[in-house]
Design a protein around this motif. Structure first.
Motif, PDB file in Angstrom:
ATOM      1  N   ILE A 350      96.092 -45.481 103.478  1.00 16.39           N
ATOM      2  CA  ILE A 350      94.915 -46.120 105.148  1.00 16.39           C
ATOM      3  C   ILE A 350      94.276 -47.870 104.628  1.00 16.39           C
ATOM      4  O   ILE A 350      94.601 -48.348 105.437  1.00 16.39           O
ATOM      5  N   ALA A 351      93.470 -47.576 103.694  1.00 16.40           N
ATOM      6  CA  ALA A 351      92.433 -48.735 103.100  1.00 16.40           C
ATOM      7  C   ALA A 351      93.385 -49.871 102.818  1.00 16.40           C
ATOM      8  O   ALA A 351      93.583 -51.330 103.131  1.00 16.40           O
ATOM      9  N   GLU A 352      94.551 -49.819 102.619  1.00 14.65           N
ATOM     10  CA  GLU A 352      95.812 -51.001 101.972  1.00 14.65           C
ATOM     11  C   GLU A 352      95.700 -51.385 103.472  1.00 14.65           C
ATOM     12  O   GLU A 352      96.197 -52.582 104.009  1.00 14.65           O
ATOM     13  N   PHE A 353      96.446 -50.594 104.277  1.00 12.99           N
ATOM     14  CA  PHE A 353      97.312 -51.059 105.762  1.00 12.99           C
ATOM     15  C   PHE A 353      96.173 -51.496 106.578  1.00 12.99           C
ATOM     16  O   PHE A 353      96.403 -52.403 106.926  1.00 12.99           O
ATOM     17  N   CYS A 354      94.339 -51.329 106.208  1.00 11.52           N
ATOM     18  CA  CYS A 354      94.036 -51.847 106.740  1.00 11.52           C
ATOM     19  C   CYS A 354      93.534 -53.318 106.654  1.00 11.52           C
ATOM     20  O   CYS A 354      93.035 -54.110 107.233  1.00 11.52           O
ATOM     21  N   LYS A 355      93.262 -54.028 105.642  1.00 11.96           N
ATOM     22  CA  LYS A 355      94.145 -55.044 104.584  1.00 11.96           C
ATOM     23  C   LYS A 355      94.784 -56.226 105.884  1.00 11.96           C
ATOM     24  O   LYS A 355      94.581 -57.391 105.567  1.00 11.96           O
ATOM     25  N   LYS A 356      96.145 -55.439 106.199  1.00  8.63           N
ATOM     26  CA  LYS A 356      97.033 -56.057 106.951  1.00  8.63           C
ATOM     27  C   LYS A 356      96.553 -56.005 108.484  1.00  8.63           C
ATOM     28  O   LYS A 356      97.410 -57.507 108.787  1.00  8.63           O
ATOM     29  N   CYS A 357      96.301 -55.102 108.731  1.00  9.25           N
ATOM     30  CA  CYS A 357      96.482 -54.762 110.427  1.00  9.25           C
ATOM     31  C   CYS A 357      95.336 -55.538 111.406  1.00  9.25           C
ATOM     32  O   CYS A 357      96.080 -56.973 111.806  1.00  9.25           O
ATOM     33  N   LYS A 358      94.846 -55.348 111.017  1.00  9.12           N
ATOM     34  CA  LYS A 358      93.573 -56.314 112.308  1.00  9.12           C
ATOM     35  C   LYS A 358      93.445 -56.366 113.335  1.00  9.12           C
ATOM     36  O   LYS A 358      93.063 -56.967 114.059  1.00  9.12           O
ATOM     37  N   ILE A 359      94.321 -54.930 114.070  1.00  9.40           N
ATOM     38  CA  ILE A 359      94.475 -54.849 115.256  1.00  9.40           C
ATOM     39  C   ILE A 359      93.119 -54.832 115.988  1.00  9.40           C
ATOM     40  O   ILE A 359      92.371 -54.989 117.131  1.00  9.40           O
ATOM     41  N   CYS A 360      92.450 -53.796 114.781  1.00  7.43           N
ATOM     42  CA  CYS A 360      90.961 -53.123 115.869  1.00  7.43           C
ATOM     43  C   CYS A 360      89.986 -54.950 115.932  1.00  7.43           C
ATOM     44  O   CYS A 360      88.591 -54.367 117.430  1.00  7.43           O
ATOM     45  N   ALA A 361      90.020 -55.257 114.884  1.00  5.98           N
ATOM     46  CA  ALA A 361      89.502 -56.795 114.714  1.00  5.98           C
ATOM     47  C   ALA A 361      89.523 -57.746 116.501  1.00  5.98           C
ATOM     48  O   ALA A 361      88.295 -58.140 117.233  1.00  5.98           O
ATOM     49  N   GLU A 362      90.893 -58.214 116.593  1.00  7.16           N
ATOM     50  CA  GLU A 362      91.533 -59.041 117.428  1.00  7.16           C
ATOM     51  C   GLU A 362      90.856 -58.018 118.935  1.00  7.16           C
ATOM     52  O   GLU A 362      91.008 -58.870 119.685  1.00  7.16           O
ATOM     53  N   GLU A 363      91.170 -57.212 119.100  1.00  8.05           N
ATOM     54  CA  GLU A 363      91.189 -56.233 119.760  1.00  8.05           C
ATOM     55  C   GLU A 363      89.336 -55.484 120.782  1.00  8.05           C
ATOM     56  O   GLU A 363      88.908 -55.949 121.377  1.00  8.05           O
ATOM     57  N   CYS A 364      88.326 -56.143 119.494  1.00 15.89           N
ATOM     58  CA  CYS A 364      87.477 -55.713 119.861  1.00 15.89           C
ATOM     59  C   CYS A 364      86.444 -56.569 120.913  1.00 15.89           C
ATOM     60  O   CYS A 364      86.531 -57.662 120.905  1.00 15.89           O
TER      61      CYS A 364
END
Length: 485
Positions: A350-364
């Motif tokens: 999960i921690a590694e996936f969060c490095k690539k995802c960023k959806i939560c940051a983009e939608e905040c």
């Protein structure tokens, strides 16, 4: 025996065997839990279905980069804001502008020390107040549309607001309060493993979706304020040896319709009752216990405690993400000295996936979540992505609700926050076992290309946005389905 009687007895025998087969099948089905109408799978631990054992690790996935530090109680947004409000009221609410002009130097000592270290938080506090006033003034425009959502949230919050709420708030030191009502004649446990297995079954029976056990590390205990005692530094009580960490989700349909249809109170009201019952149960069998339930009634920080208990990993958005619930995970804990065999932390990527995802940051909506590729901030001795909780709270005061009851967009848009279907199962089971990262990349590409994300500002009311929600609200929260508007 003639042919006629043979066929007769053969038919009776076949019928008897068939009846016996049906009886056995019925007996087996009757022993299963699926037919227990009204109880589902949660009370029997069947919603904690992910096998964590293959992913146990000796060290948690959070990274220590210095000497761990106890967390000052003013680092809790609600506690900090409460003290600011108390100060404002003590000098008169009409002096709000005066306090703002006098600035940080005019604050009481402990608040002054905090805001000197976090000056932007002081500015954001007043921005949130301004937005709250706008929110209140705009509510009549949205009241009819969100009538059911507001009523549903109020219903869930009602058990938390009564004077004699359950469990009762501590009155006195942990060495006194946590031992009240403890059975003086405890039976000897067969082993700490038996203790762990028992308490998990009991917690599930009370309604906990997920349960894990961790040793209590001092760095997860707040400093500077203790419930039942008040302000002042304190040592971690000796009997806070273990924490039974429990988790439940928000109701899924309303959860996807954040920020305007969802609420945090549904999960937290459930956790209050589950943790309170668990506190009582542990005392009844002979051990001290204290429940800790956010958003206000707790003395421990929950996400790292839950990581130690093997429930999940820390996400970019600062919350615990679990294999079963994703970001739709709310936490509480009960501290005790009951002998346990603690769980191990897990690494499912999960921690590694969060490095690539960023959806939560983009939608905040408040741009509170870091978009850095890697966690860069040293926060009390641990490397983390930064979360601006003050800006986050400003968004709470901005969305089209009757009062600041939360946002939760970052939880809803998280790719891990999906229902338990075949596609989620494929990702949940396959990704942690794929060293190439192909499954994670494919699932992330599908999320970004096939799921509709409104965009950060769209979750806000006009003129900044259009009161969009991540998913469609369920019909039972859409006022227009039931009333003439």
């Amino acid at each position: 025996m003639d042919r006629r009687n043979f066929l007769k007895y053969a038919g009776l025998g076949s019928g008897t065997l068939a009846l016996a087969g049906f009886s056995v099948a019925g007996f087996v089905a009757g022993r299963g839990k699926d037919g227990n109408t009204g109880y589902g799978k949660t009370p029997y631990g069947k919603d904690q279905f992910f096998n964590r054992k293959p992913f146990w690790v000796e060290k948690p996935t959070y990274e220590a980069v210095g000497n761990p530090q106890r967390i000052d109680y003013l680092d809790r947004l609600f506690k900090r804001n409460a003290e600011m409000y108390q100060f404002i009221y003590s000098v008169g609410q009409g002096n709000l502008e005066t306090i703002k002009v006098q600035g940080i130097e005019g604050l009481p000592e402990h608040l002054r020390a905090y805001f000197q270290e976090h000056p932007k938080a002081f500015e954001e506090f007043f921005t949130a107040i301004e937005k709250s006033q706008e929110q209140k003034a705009n509510w009549p425009k949205y009241r009819d549309k969100y009538l059911l959502a507001d009523a549903w949230s109020s219903a869930h919050s009602s058990p938390l607001k009564i004077r004699n709420s359950f469990p009762p708030e501590p009155q006195g030191t942990p060495e006194d309060w946590d031992f009240k009502g403890v059975n003086p004649y405890p039976l000897p446990l067969k082993s700490p493993k038996h203790g762990s297995e028992l308490i998990k079954k009991i917690a599930h029976s009370f309604g906990a979706t997920l349960v894990g056990i961790a040793k209590v590390k001092p760095e997860w205990v707040y400093q500077g304020f203790l419930r039942g005692v008040g302000k002042g530094d304190f040592e971690v009580p000796e009997h806070w040896k273990y924490a039974v960490v429990i988790a439940v989700p928000h109701e899924w349909e309303s959860f996807y319709a954040n920020p305007t249809y969802g609420t945090s109170y549904d999960a937290y009201s459930m956790l209050r009752f589950i943790a309170g019952k668990l506190e009582t149960f542990i005392r009844e069998i002979g051990y001290p216990a204290r429940s800790h339930v956010p958003p206000t009634q707790y003395d421990l920080v929950m996400p790292p405690l839950a990581i130690d208990a093997g429930l999940g990993e820390l996400g970019r958005n600062g919350v615990l993400i679990t294999p079963e619930l994703g970001g739709n995970t709310r936490l509480a804990a009960v501290t005790t000295s009951m002998p346990f065999e603690p769980d191990k932390p897990i690494d499912v990527g999960i921690a590694e996936f969060c490095k690539k995802c960023k959806i939560c940051a983009e939608e905040c909506p408040s741009e509170s979540i870091s978009s850095d590729d890697e966690p860069t901030q040293n926060i009390r001795g641990f490397k983390r992505w930064s979360i601006d909780q003050d800006k986050c709270f400003t968004a709470w005061n901005s969305v089209g609700t009757s009062h600041p009851r939360g946002c939760r967009v970052c939880l809803a848009v998280c790719p891990y926050s999906r229902k338990n279907n075949w596609l989620h199962t494929l990702a949940r089971e396959g990704d942690p076992r794929d060293p190439s990262g192909i499954i994670a990349s494919a699932m992330l590409a599908m999320q970004k290309n096939f799921f509709d994300y409104p965009g950060a500002n769209e979750y806000l009311p006009p003129p900044d946005g259009n009161n969009k929600t991540y998913g469609k609200a369920p019909d039972w929260l859409r006022t227009e389905e039931w009333f003439d508007l």
